[in-house]
Design a protein around this motif. Structure first.
Motif, PDB file in Angstrom:
ATOM      1  N   TRP A 217       0.838  -1.200   0.000  1.00  0.00           N
ATOM      2  CA  TRP A 217       0.000   0.000   0.000  1.00  0.00           C
ATOM      3  C   TRP A 217       0.876   1.254   0.000  1.00  0.00           C
ATOM      4  N   PHE A 218       1.906   1.258   0.831  1.00  0.00           N
ATOM      5  CA  PHE A 218       2.809   2.409   0.858  1.00  0.00           C
ATOM      6  C   PHE A 218       3.442   2.636  -0.519  1.00  0.00           C
ATOM      7  N   ALA A 219       3.860   1.550  -1.163  1.00  0.00           N
ATOM      8  CA  ALA A 219       4.488   1.662  -2.478  1.00  0.00           C
ATOM      9  C   ALA A 219       3.505   2.227  -3.501  1.00  0.00           C
ATOM     10  N   MET A 220       2.262   1.767  -3.449  1.00  0.00           N
ATOM     11  CA  MET A 220       1.257   2.263  -4.390  1.00  0.00           C
ATOM     12  C   MET A 220       0.974   3.737  -4.199  1.00  0.00           C
ATOM     13  N   VAL A 221       0.787   4.142  -2.941  1.00  0.00           N
ATOM     14  CA  VAL A 221       0.487   5.546  -2.652  1.00  0.00           C
ATOM     15  C   VAL A 221       1.654   6.428  -3.074  1.00  0.00           C
ATOM     16  N   PHE A 222       2.883   5.984  -2.805  1.00  0.00           N
ATOM     17  CA  PHE A 222       4.056   6.769  -3.187  1.00  0.00           C
ATOM     18  C   PHE A 222       4.162   6.876  -4.708  1.00  0.00           C
ATOM     19  N   ALA A 223       3.939   5.758  -5.410  1.00  0.00           N
ATOM     20  CA  ALA A 223       4.016   5.766  -6.869  1.00  0.00           C
ATOM     21  C   ALA A 223       2.951   6.689  -7.457  1.00  0.00           C
ATOM     22  N   TYR A 224       1.755   6.659  -6.877  1.00  0.00           N
ATOM     23  CA  TYR A 224       0.675   7.539  -7.344  1.00  0.00           C
ATOM     24  C   TYR A 224       1.048   9.002  -7.127  1.00  0.00           C
ATOM     25  N   TRP A 225       1.543   9.296  -5.946  1.00  0.00           N
ATOM     26  CA  TRP A 225       1.931  10.670  -5.626  1.00  0.00           C
ATOM     27  C   TRP A 225       3.021  11.155  -6.577  1.00  0.00           C
ATOM     28  N   MET A 226       3.999  10.303  -6.856  1.00  0.00           N
ATOM     29  CA  MET A 226       5.078  10.676  -7.765  1.00  0.00           C
ATOM     30  C   MET A 226       4.544  10.910  -9.180  1.00  0.00           C
ATOM     31  N   ALA A 227       3.652  10.022  -9.632  1.00  0.00           N
ATOM     32  CA  ALA A 227       3.107  10.152 -10.989  1.00  0.00           C
ATOM     33  C   ALA A 227       2.345  11.462 -11.147  1.00  0.00           C
TER      34      ALA A 227
ATOM     35  N   THR B 116       2.600  14.155  -9.298  1.00  0.00           N
ATOM     36  CA  THR B 116       3.519  15.281  -9.137  1.00  0.00           C
ATOM     37  C   THR B 116       4.299  15.542 -10.421  1.00  0.00           C
ATOM     38  N   LEU B 117       4.836  14.481 -11.032  1.00  0.00           N
ATOM     39  CA  LEU B 117       5.623  14.646 -12.254  1.00  0.00           C
ATOM     40  C   LEU B 117       4.763  15.145 -13.411  1.00  0.00           C
ATOM     41  N   ILE B 118       3.538  14.624 -13.506  1.00  0.00           N
ATOM     42  CA  ILE B 118       2.634  15.098 -14.557  1.00  0.00           C
ATOM     43  C   ILE B 118       2.308  16.573 -14.339  1.00  0.00           C
ATOM     44  N   GLY B 119       2.102  16.934 -13.081  1.00  0.00           N
ATOM     45  CA  GLY B 119       1.767  18.318 -12.767  1.00  0.00           C
ATOM     46  C   GLY B 119       2.885  19.296 -13.084  1.00  0.00           C
ATOM     47  N   LEU B 120       4.127  18.806 -13.207  1.00  0.00           N
ATOM     48  CA  LEU B 120       5.259  19.673 -13.506  1.00  0.00           C
ATOM     49  C   LEU B 120       5.372  20.027 -14.988  1.00  0.00           C
ATOM     50  N   ILE B 121       4.584  19.361 -15.829  1.00  0.00           N
ATOM     51  CA  ILE B 121       4.619  19.671 -17.254  1.00  0.00           C
ATOM     52  C   ILE B 121       4.136  21.115 -17.444  1.00  0.00           C
ATOM     53  N   PRO B 122       4.914  21.940 -18.114  1.00  0.00           N
ATOM     54  CA  PRO B 122       4.521  23.363 -18.255  1.00  0.00           C
ATOM     55  C   PRO B 122       3.158  23.539 -18.917  1.00  0.00           C
ATOM     56  N   TYR B 123       2.386  24.450 -18.377  1.00  0.00           N
ATOM     57  CA  TYR B 123       1.111  24.915 -18.924  1.00  0.00           C
ATOM     58  C   TYR B 123      -0.030  23.882 -18.798  1.00  0.00           C
ATOM     59  N   VAL B 124       0.217  22.645 -19.186  1.00  0.00           N
ATOM     60  CA  VAL B 124      -0.893  21.676 -19.250  1.00  0.00           C
ATOM     61  C   VAL B 124      -0.812  20.604 -18.168  1.00  0.00           C
TER      62      VAL B 124
ATOM     63  N   VAL C 248      -1.114  20.545 -14.826  1.00  0.00           N
ATOM     64  CA  VAL C 248      -2.185  20.518 -13.824  1.00  0.00           C
ATOM     65  C   VAL C 248      -3.485  20.022 -14.445  1.00  0.00           C
ATOM     66  N   VAL C 249      -3.743  20.431 -15.678  1.00  0.00           N
ATOM     67  CA  VAL C 249      -4.957  19.995 -16.367  1.00  0.00           C
ATOM     68  C   VAL C 249      -4.938  18.494 -16.593  1.00  0.00           C
ATOM     69  N   ILE C 250      -3.819  17.981 -17.104  1.00  0.00           N
ATOM     70  CA  ILE C 250      -3.703  16.542 -17.369  1.00  0.00           C
ATOM     71  C   ILE C 250      -3.822  15.743 -16.074  1.00  0.00           C
ATOM     72  N   ALA C 251      -3.154  16.208 -15.024  1.00  0.00           N
ATOM     73  CA  ALA C 251      -3.214  15.500 -13.736  1.00  0.00           C
ATOM     74  C   ALA C 251      -4.648  15.431 -13.219  1.00  0.00           C
ATOM     75  N   SER C 252      -5.377  16.529 -13.334  1.00  0.00           N
ATOM     76  CA  SER C 252      -6.772  16.537 -12.875  1.00  0.00           C
ATOM     77  C   SER C 252      -7.635  15.573 -13.686  1.00  0.00           C
ATOM     78  N   ILE C 253      -7.399  15.534 -14.981  1.00  0.00           N
ATOM     79  CA  ILE C 253      -8.188  14.648 -15.847  1.00  0.00           C
ATOM     80  C   ILE C 253      -7.912  13.176 -15.539  1.00  0.00           C
ATOM     81  N   LEU C 254      -6.691  12.873 -15.103  1.00  0.00           N
ATOM     82  CA  LEU C 254      -6.324  11.484 -14.830  1.00  0.00           C
ATOM     83  C   LEU C 254      -6.692  11.015 -13.429  1.00  0.00           C
ATOM     84  N   VAL C 255      -7.076  11.921 -12.552  1.00  0.00           N
ATOM     85  CA  VAL C 255      -7.388  11.553 -11.167  1.00  0.00           C
ATOM     86  C   VAL C 255      -8.479  10.485 -11.069  1.00  0.00           C
ATOM     87  N   PRO C 256      -9.634  10.611 -11.769  1.00  0.00           N
ATOM     88  CA  PRO C 256     -10.655   9.558 -11.648  1.00  0.00           C
ATOM     89  C   PRO C 256     -10.145   8.189 -12.070  1.00  0.00           C
ATOM     90  N   ALA C 257      -9.397   8.112 -13.178  1.00  0.00           N
ATOM     91  CA  ALA C 257      -8.880   6.819 -13.621  1.00  0.00           C
ATOM     92  C   ALA C 257      -7.888   6.247 -12.618  1.00  0.00           C
TER      93      ALA C 257
END
Length: 267
Positions: free
Chosen positions: A33-43, A45-53, A55-64
Protein backbone atom coordinates in the motif's frame (compact mmCIF):
# COMPACT_ATOMS: atom_id res chain seq x y z
CA UNK A 1 -26.11 -4.29 -23.06
CA UNK A 2 -24.91 -2.67 -19.84
CA UNK A 3 -25.25 -4.65 -16.60
CA UNK A 4 -27.95 -3.68 -14.18
CA UNK A 5 -26.77 -1.28 -11.49
CA UNK A 6 -28.52 -0.86 -8.14
CA UNK A 7 -27.61 1.37 -5.23
CA UNK A 8 -28.52 0.22 -1.74
CA UNK A 9 -29.75 2.39 1.10
CA UNK A 10 -27.64 1.69 4.18
CA UNK A 11 -27.94 2.40 7.87
CA UNK A 12 -25.98 5.39 9.14
CA UNK A 13 -23.66 3.23 11.27
CA UNK A 14 -22.22 1.63 8.14
CA UNK A 15 -20.30 4.85 7.54
CA UNK A 16 -18.09 4.17 10.54
CA UNK A 17 -17.61 0.58 9.37
CA UNK A 18 -16.04 1.87 6.15
CA UNK A 19 -13.24 3.51 8.12
CA UNK A 20 -12.60 0.33 10.11
CA UNK A 21 -12.75 -1.80 6.99
CA UNK A 22 -10.28 0.49 5.25
CA UNK A 23 -7.76 -0.12 8.03
CA UNK A 24 -8.36 -3.88 7.86
CA UNK A 25 -7.65 -3.91 4.12
CA UNK A 26 -4.53 -1.81 4.65
CA UNK A 27 -3.18 -4.26 7.21
CA UNK A 28 -3.29 -7.09 4.65
CA UNK A 29 -0.30 -5.64 2.76
CA UNK A 30 0.96 -2.38 4.33
CA UNK A 31 4.26 -2.20 2.41
CA UNK A 32 2.51 -2.72 -0.91
CA UNK A 33 0.00 0.00 0.00
CA UNK A 34 2.81 2.41 0.86
CA UNK A 35 4.49 1.66 -2.48
CA UNK A 36 1.26 2.26 -4.39
CA UNK A 37 0.49 5.55 -2.65
CA UNK A 38 4.06 6.77 -3.19
CA UNK A 39 4.02 5.77 -6.87
CA UNK A 40 0.68 7.54 -7.34
CA UNK A 41 1.93 10.67 -5.63
CA UNK A 42 5.08 10.68 -7.77
CA UNK A 43 3.11 10.15 -10.99
CA UNK A 44 0.69 13.00 -10.26
CA UNK A 45 3.52 15.28 -9.14
CA UNK A 46 5.62 14.65 -12.25
CA UNK A 47 2.63 15.10 -14.56
CA UNK A 48 1.77 18.32 -12.77
CA UNK A 49 5.26 19.67 -13.51
CA UNK A 50 4.62 19.67 -17.25
CA UNK A 51 4.52 23.36 -18.25
CA UNK A 52 1.11 24.91 -18.92
CA UNK A 53 -0.89 21.68 -19.25
CA UNK A 54 0.45 19.56 -16.38
CA UNK A 55 -2.19 20.52 -13.82
CA UNK A 56 -4.96 20.00 -16.37
CA UNK A 57 -3.70 16.54 -17.37
CA UNK A 58 -3.21 15.50 -13.74
CA UNK A 59 -6.77 16.54 -12.88
CA UNK A 60 -8.19 14.65 -15.85
CA UNK A 61 -6.32 11.48 -14.83
CA UNK A 62 -7.39 11.55 -11.17
CA UNK A 63 -10.65 9.56 -11.65
CA UNK A 64 -8.88 6.82 -13.62
CA UNK A 65 -6.09 6.62 -11.05
CA UNK A 66 -8.67 6.29 -8.26
CA UNK A 67 -9.71 2.94 -9.75
CA UNK A 68 -6.22 1.69 -8.87
CA UNK A 69 -6.97 1.84 -5.18
CA UNK A 70 -10.32 0.15 -5.69
CA UNK A 71 -8.51 -2.68 -7.49
CA UNK A 72 -5.87 -2.88 -4.75
CA UNK A 73 -8.58 -2.99 -2.08
CA UNK A 74 -10.44 -5.76 -3.88
CA UNK A 75 -7.17 -7.70 -4.17
CA UNK A 76 -6.55 -7.24 -0.43
CA UNK A 77 -10.06 -8.43 0.35
CA UNK A 78 -9.50 -11.58 -1.74
CA UNK A 79 -6.04 -12.08 -0.17
CA UNK A 80 -4.46 -11.64 -3.60
CA UNK A 81 -1.21 -9.68 -4.07
CA UNK A 82 -1.51 -5.89 -3.90
CA UNK A 83 0.71 -4.67 -6.72
CA UNK A 84 1.88 -1.32 -8.08
CA UNK A 85 0.72 -2.54 -11.49
CA UNK A 86 -2.82 -1.86 -10.24
CA UNK A 87 -2.14 1.83 -10.89
CA UNK A 88 -3.08 1.18 -14.50
CA UNK A 89 -6.39 -0.51 -13.65
CA UNK A 90 -8.46 2.52 -14.57
CA UNK A 91 -6.87 2.72 -18.03
CA UNK A 92 -7.55 -0.87 -19.09
CA UNK A 93 -11.32 -0.75 -19.53
CA UNK A 94 -13.68 1.88 -20.89
CA UNK A 95 -10.79 4.32 -21.23
CA UNK A 96 -12.73 6.85 -23.32
CA UNK A 97 -15.40 7.16 -20.64
CA UNK A 98 -12.72 7.54 -17.97
CA UNK A 99 -11.11 10.41 -19.87
CA UNK A 100 -14.50 12.08 -20.33
CA UNK A 101 -15.07 11.62 -16.61
CA UNK A 102 -11.71 13.26 -15.96
CA UNK A 103 -12.62 16.16 -18.20
CA UNK A 104 -15.86 16.64 -16.30
CA UNK A 105 -13.94 16.52 -13.02
CA UNK A 106 -11.53 19.22 -14.18
CA UNK A 107 -14.43 21.39 -15.37
CA UNK A 108 -16.23 20.96 -12.04
CA UNK A 109 -13.17 21.92 -10.00
CA UNK A 110 -12.56 24.91 -12.27
CA UNK A 111 -16.17 26.03 -11.76
CA UNK A 112 -15.83 25.73 -7.97
CA UNK A 113 -12.64 27.80 -7.96
CA UNK A 114 -14.18 30.35 -10.32
CA UNK A 115 -17.06 30.79 -7.87
CA UNK A 116 -14.62 31.49 -5.02
CA UNK A 117 -13.07 34.30 -7.05
CA UNK A 118 -16.28 36.25 -6.57
CA UNK A 119 -15.66 36.20 -2.84
CA UNK A 120 -11.90 36.69 -2.31
CA UNK A 121 -10.75 38.10 -5.68
CA UNK A 122 -8.92 34.91 -6.62
CA UNK A 123 -6.69 34.31 -3.59
CA UNK A 124 -7.88 30.75 -2.96
CA UNK A 125 -8.15 29.91 -6.67
CA UNK A 126 -4.62 31.16 -7.26
CA UNK A 127 -3.28 29.08 -4.38
CA UNK A 128 -4.99 25.92 -5.61
CA UNK A 129 -4.07 26.34 -9.26
CA UNK A 130 -0.53 27.73 -9.08
CA UNK A 131 0.66 26.87 -5.57
CA UNK A 132 1.32 30.53 -4.81
CA UNK A 133 0.44 30.85 -1.13
CA UNK A 134 -1.38 34.07 -0.22
CA UNK A 135 -0.05 36.26 2.53
CA UNK A 136 -0.90 35.49 6.14
CA UNK A 137 -3.08 38.60 6.20
CA UNK A 138 -5.05 37.39 3.17
CA UNK A 139 -5.51 33.90 4.63
CA UNK A 140 -6.89 35.36 7.85
CA UNK A 141 -9.32 37.66 6.10
CA UNK A 142 -13.09 37.24 6.15
CA UNK A 143 -13.08 37.08 2.36
CA UNK A 144 -10.69 34.14 2.27
CA UNK A 145 -12.64 32.26 4.93
CA UNK A 146 -15.81 32.96 2.96
CA UNK A 147 -14.15 31.57 -0.16
CA UNK A 148 -13.26 28.40 1.74
CA UNK A 149 -16.87 28.01 2.84
CA UNK A 150 -18.12 28.52 -0.71
CA UNK A 151 -15.60 26.01 -2.05
CA UNK A 152 -16.59 23.47 0.58
CA UNK A 153 -20.30 23.85 -0.07
CA UNK A 154 -19.92 23.60 -3.85
CA UNK A 155 -17.49 20.69 -3.66
CA UNK A 156 -19.93 18.46 -1.77
CA UNK A 157 -22.15 17.70 -4.81
CA UNK A 158 -19.02 17.32 -6.95
CA UNK A 159 -17.65 14.78 -4.50
CA UNK A 160 -20.96 12.91 -4.48
CA UNK A 161 -21.02 12.71 -8.27
CA UNK A 162 -17.44 11.44 -8.53
CA UNK A 163 -17.28 9.21 -5.44
CA UNK A 164 -18.39 6.03 -7.21
CA UNK A 165 -18.27 7.21 -10.83
CA UNK A 166 -14.75 5.98 -11.79
CA UNK A 167 -15.36 2.44 -10.55
CA UNK A 168 -18.83 2.36 -12.11
CA UNK A 169 -17.21 3.23 -15.43
CA UNK A 170 -14.39 0.68 -15.00
CA UNK A 171 -16.24 -2.27 -13.45
CA UNK A 172 -19.85 -1.78 -14.54
CA UNK A 173 -19.23 -0.42 -18.01
CA UNK A 174 -21.38 2.68 -17.53
CA UNK A 175 -20.97 5.81 -19.59
CA UNK A 176 -19.49 8.83 -17.84
CA UNK A 177 -22.90 10.55 -17.63
CA UNK A 178 -24.68 7.51 -16.18
CA UNK A 179 -21.85 6.88 -13.72
CA UNK A 180 -22.08 10.46 -12.45
CA UNK A 181 -25.87 10.15 -12.13
CA UNK A 182 -25.75 6.89 -10.17
CA UNK A 183 -22.90 8.07 -7.98
CA UNK A 184 -24.61 11.34 -7.07
CA UNK A 185 -27.93 9.78 -6.16
CA UNK A 186 -26.30 6.84 -4.37
CA UNK A 187 -24.56 9.41 -2.18
CA UNK A 188 -27.76 11.38 -1.75
CA UNK A 189 -29.87 8.44 -0.56
CA UNK A 190 -27.04 7.38 1.77
CA UNK A 191 -26.30 10.83 3.17
CA UNK A 192 -26.59 9.56 6.75
CA UNK A 193 -23.95 6.89 6.23
CA UNK A 194 -21.67 9.38 4.48
CA UNK A 195 -22.16 11.90 7.28
CA UNK A 196 -21.06 9.31 9.85
CA UNK A 197 -18.20 8.28 7.58
CA UNK A 198 -17.02 11.87 7.23
CA UNK A 199 -17.14 12.38 10.98
CA UNK A 200 -15.28 9.13 11.60
CA UNK A 201 -12.62 9.86 8.98
CA UNK A 202 -12.10 13.38 10.39
CA UNK A 203 -11.84 11.96 13.91
CA UNK A 204 -9.22 9.39 12.95
CA UNK A 205 -7.23 11.54 10.52
CA UNK A 206 -7.25 14.97 12.17
CA UNK A 207 -8.89 15.23 15.58
CA UNK A 208 -7.27 12.23 17.28
CA UNK A 209 -3.67 12.89 16.09
CA UNK A 210 -3.97 16.59 16.93
CA UNK A 211 -5.36 15.80 20.39
CA UNK A 212 -2.56 13.31 21.09
CA UNK A 213 0.15 15.75 20.06
CA UNK A 214 -1.41 18.64 21.97
CA UNK A 215 -1.88 16.54 25.10
CA UNK A 216 1.69 15.24 25.01
CA UNK A 217 3.05 18.75 24.44
CA UNK A 218 1.13 20.06 27.43
CA UNK A 219 2.47 17.25 29.59
CA UNK A 220 6.08 17.78 28.49
CA UNK A 221 5.85 21.55 28.36
CA UNK A 222 6.46 21.55 24.62
CA UNK A 223 10.00 20.20 24.99
CA UNK A 224 9.38 17.01 23.02
CA UNK A 225 7.56 18.61 20.08
CA UNK A 226 9.94 17.37 17.37
CA UNK A 227 10.10 13.87 18.85
CA UNK A 228 6.31 13.74 19.08
CA UNK A 229 5.87 14.83 15.48
CA UNK A 230 8.42 12.22 14.41
CA UNK A 231 6.59 9.51 16.33
CA UNK A 232 3.32 10.61 14.76
CA UNK A 233 4.64 10.37 11.20
CA UNK A 234 4.27 6.54 10.86
CA UNK A 235 0.71 6.85 12.15
CA UNK A 236 -0.09 9.54 9.61
CA UNK A 237 1.51 7.40 6.91
CA UNK A 238 -1.07 4.68 7.56
CA UNK A 239 -4.01 7.01 7.23
CA UNK A 240 -3.88 7.73 3.49
CA UNK A 241 -3.96 4.06 2.40
CA UNK A 242 -6.66 3.45 5.00
CA UNK A 243 -8.69 6.29 3.52
CA UNK A 244 -8.27 4.96 -0.03
CA UNK A 245 -9.30 1.47 1.06
CA UNK A 246 -12.36 2.86 2.84
CA UNK A 247 -13.61 4.15 -0.54
CA UNK A 248 -13.76 0.55 -1.70
CA UNK A 249 -15.64 -0.45 1.44
CA UNK A 250 -18.29 2.16 0.67
CA UNK A 251 -18.56 0.98 -2.94
CA UNK A 252 -18.89 -2.66 -1.91
CA UNK A 253 -21.68 -1.85 0.54
CA UNK A 254 -23.63 0.35 -1.88
CA UNK A 255 -23.07 -1.35 -5.25
CA UNK A 256 -21.25 -4.62 -4.63
CA UNK A 257 -22.79 -8.12 -4.46
CA UNK A 258 -24.60 -9.00 -1.28
CA UNK A 259 -26.54 -12.11 -0.28
CA UNK A 260 -29.36 -10.35 1.50
CA UNK A 261 -31.71 -8.12 -0.55
CA UNK A 262 -31.19 -4.35 -0.29
CA UNK A 263 -33.51 -2.26 1.82
CA UNK A 264 -34.25 -0.02 -1.13
CA UNK A 265 -32.69 0.42 -4.53
CA UNK A 266 -32.02 3.20 -7.02
CA UNK A 267 -32.51 1.79 -10.55
Amino acid sequence: MQPRVEARVLRAVRGWAWVAEGFRLFRVAPLAWFAMVFAYWMAITLIGLIPYVGVVIASILVPAFSVAFMAASRAAELRAPVEIASLGAGFRQNVGAQIRLGGAYFAAIAAVLAATMLVDEGALAGWMSTGARPSAEAIGSDEFIGALLVAGALYVPVMMAFWFAPVLVAWHGLSAAKALFFSFFAGLINWRAFLVYGAGAALVMFVLPSALVLGAMLITGGKARIALLGALFPFMLMLLPTLFASFYASYRDVFGPREEPPVETLR
